[in-house]
Design an enzyme around this catalytic site. Sequence first.
Site, PDB file in Angstrom:
ATOM      1  N   CYS A 189       0.701  -1.274   0.059  1.00  0.00           N
ATOM      2  CA  CYS A 189       0.059  -0.063   0.037  1.00  0.00           C
ATOM      3  C   CYS A 189       0.844   1.347  -0.095  1.00  0.00           C
ATOM      4  CB  CYS A 189      -0.979  -0.181   1.334  1.00  0.00           C
ATOM      5  SG  CYS A 189      -2.395   1.127   0.715  1.00  0.00           S
ATOM      6  N   GLU A 201      -2.028  -8.878   3.371  1.00  0.00           N
ATOM      7  CA  GLU A 201      -1.791  -9.687   4.565  1.00  0.00           C
ATOM      8  C   GLU A 201      -3.191  -9.984   5.074  1.00  0.00           C
ATOM      9  OE1 GLU A 201      -1.279  -6.473   3.824  1.00  0.00           O
ATOM     10  OE2 GLU A 201      -1.717  -5.161   5.243  1.00  0.00           O
ATOM     11  N   HIS A 261      -3.795  -4.825   0.196  1.00  0.00           N
ATOM     12  CA  HIS A 261      -3.143  -5.429   1.190  1.00  0.00           C
ATOM     13  C   HIS A 261      -3.481  -6.982   1.367  1.00  0.00           C
ATOM     14  CE1 HIS A 261      -2.683  -1.814   3.839  1.00  0.00           C
ATOM     15  NE2 HIS A 261      -3.653  -1.254   2.892  1.00  0.00           N
TER      16      HIS A 261
HETATM   17  N1  GLN Z   1      -1.732   6.769   2.878  1.00  0.00           N
HETATM   18  C1  GLN Z   1      -1.762   6.104   1.401  1.00  0.00           C
HETATM   19  C2  GLN Z   1      -3.086   6.373   1.069  1.00  0.00           C
HETATM   20  O1  GLN Z   1      -4.116   6.692   1.294  1.00  0.00           O
HETATM   21  C3  GLN Z   1      -1.575   4.452   1.595  1.00  0.00           C
HETATM   22  C4  GLN Z   1      -2.440   4.043   2.558  1.00  0.00           C
HETATM   23  C5  GLN Z   1      -2.210   2.699   3.262  1.00  0.00           C
HETATM   24  O2  GLN Z   1      -1.101   2.458   3.197  1.00  0.00           O
HETATM   25  N2  GLN Z   1      -3.091   1.995   3.897  1.00  0.00           N
HETATM   26  O3  GLN Z   1      -3.499   6.093  -0.398  1.00  0.00           O
END
Ligand code: GLN
Length: 532
Positions: free
Chosen positions: A376, A504, A502
């Site tokens: 992410c 995970e 994600h």
């Molecule tokens: N801050 C980034 C976004 O909003 C990544 C978010 C995250 O890592 N969950 O896109």
Amino acid sequence: MKYIVVTGGVMSGLGKGITAASIGRLFVDMGYKVVPIKIDPYINIDAGTMNPFQHGEVYVLKDGTEVDLDLGHYERFIGEEVTGDHNITTGKIYRKVIEKERRGDYLGQTVQIIPHVTDEIKNWVRRVARESNAEICLIEIGGTVGDIEGMPFLEAIRQMHNEERDEDFALVHVTLVPLDAGGEQKTKPTQHSVKELRELGLHPDVIVGRCSEKLKPSTKKKIALFCDVLEEAVISNEDAEDIYEVPLIFKREKLDEYLMKKLKLEPRDSRKEWEDMVKRMKTLYEEVSIAIVGKYVDVRDAYLSIKEALKHGGIEAGCKVNIVWVDSEDLEEVGDFTLDVDGILVPGGFGSRGAEGKIRAIKYARENDIPFLGICFGFQLAVIEFARNVVGLSGANSTELDENTPHPVIDLLPEQRGIDEKGGTMRLGDIEVTIKPGTIAYSLYGSEKVIERHRHRFEVNPEYIEKIESKGLVFSAYSDGGRRMEIAELPDHTFFFATQFHPEFKSRPYKPSPPFVGFVKAALKYRREEEI
Ligand code: GLN
């Protein structure tokens, strides 16, 4: 429907969630369909706006609900995917009651905790249990018996117990059995917390004693006598090396047999995949070390699902994964640095604190050919690092971190601009991702279509894709008809792989997430080559 309710006494942090999830696992192994419900007595509607410093990881469900990390334990232990409906908070219950009151549904009555709030709780639990087609509904009540916030929920459970048949209801109370200075197991805290439970009209069927060591027969006897349960219903839950061993401890303690007897059920199956997985886990002799470079490295459980997914990847790859926590802010302050590890992982995150340190870690992994996994925010920062240092776009950044960057390689898509409210506009939950054949991503997933969970707001800016790809970073997966990039990889690197989603959250102990398997395998290969 059979209901098993898990409450906790003495103090929080005893592993009530693990206890409940492990009980769920016992029933899955015996061939039953189990559905978990987690009750969080806090007033927040969900955990989406909660600070990981205070609360640990925010876990994301398939429908995009952001929940407490215990739901992650449930999904990993039980193997069922749940929705936001399976997480009840005081906020959700009161919102419903107040909506009804405003609509006039209560026909002018005085709206009260008993019966209106308790009815709403019971209706919610029964509806979710019914709709899930499960046979066993496992309900964990967050917090500790005696907390003010938990009272309406315990009262609702008391009423439910009266309304259901006795053979359809079991109450498991988890307490602490501390050792005194002389090493003696003390039962007084357990006695007190059971007394508290009984004052609320609830009587435990089973008492699980959390202790640093196995409960002695004399301790069990004493608890049974003072707390009015059978001796065989006092279950030892001593510290385990790994939480995945807890279902096996419960089997040794015959908790499965006791609950079956109480609920008048017969085992239909004796599934072994959990036990086999734990056996495999306990015989891993090779080790790798992985650096997690993040902002919340001092907070226990802030990256819990990532830790678990690395473990799953390790079980599959055949090695134990040791985690080295690296505070990304520290990396901003040092001069040249080395990370003596076999792999570097940059997890999700928000905001600029420590972001430049994470970028330095990514650069270090890329330049030194060390296996890298970005998740992410880690994916977005990998794109930024590549744009700056390989493509030559000086000052490239995400508009989340620098609104005036000359090269916004990570940006909001037009429709998301201007509606950027906290908790409101995030892209959340299951989304289908299309993987391009012939890529590392494809070799890991073995499929062109996969579903993964998301939690982000920013995207790779489509205007920069061509320029970035021309220098060798491949966007090997996308979603939303090609508008959003989902995976980036470097084909010439030992393993350089980053996902906008994600992975995970969907990793399971006996069904590990492909990016984690690929990453840990690469780390093991790296380790072996280093040792030669
Ligand atoms: N801050 C980034 C976004 O909003 C990544 C978010 C995250 O890592 N969950 O896109």
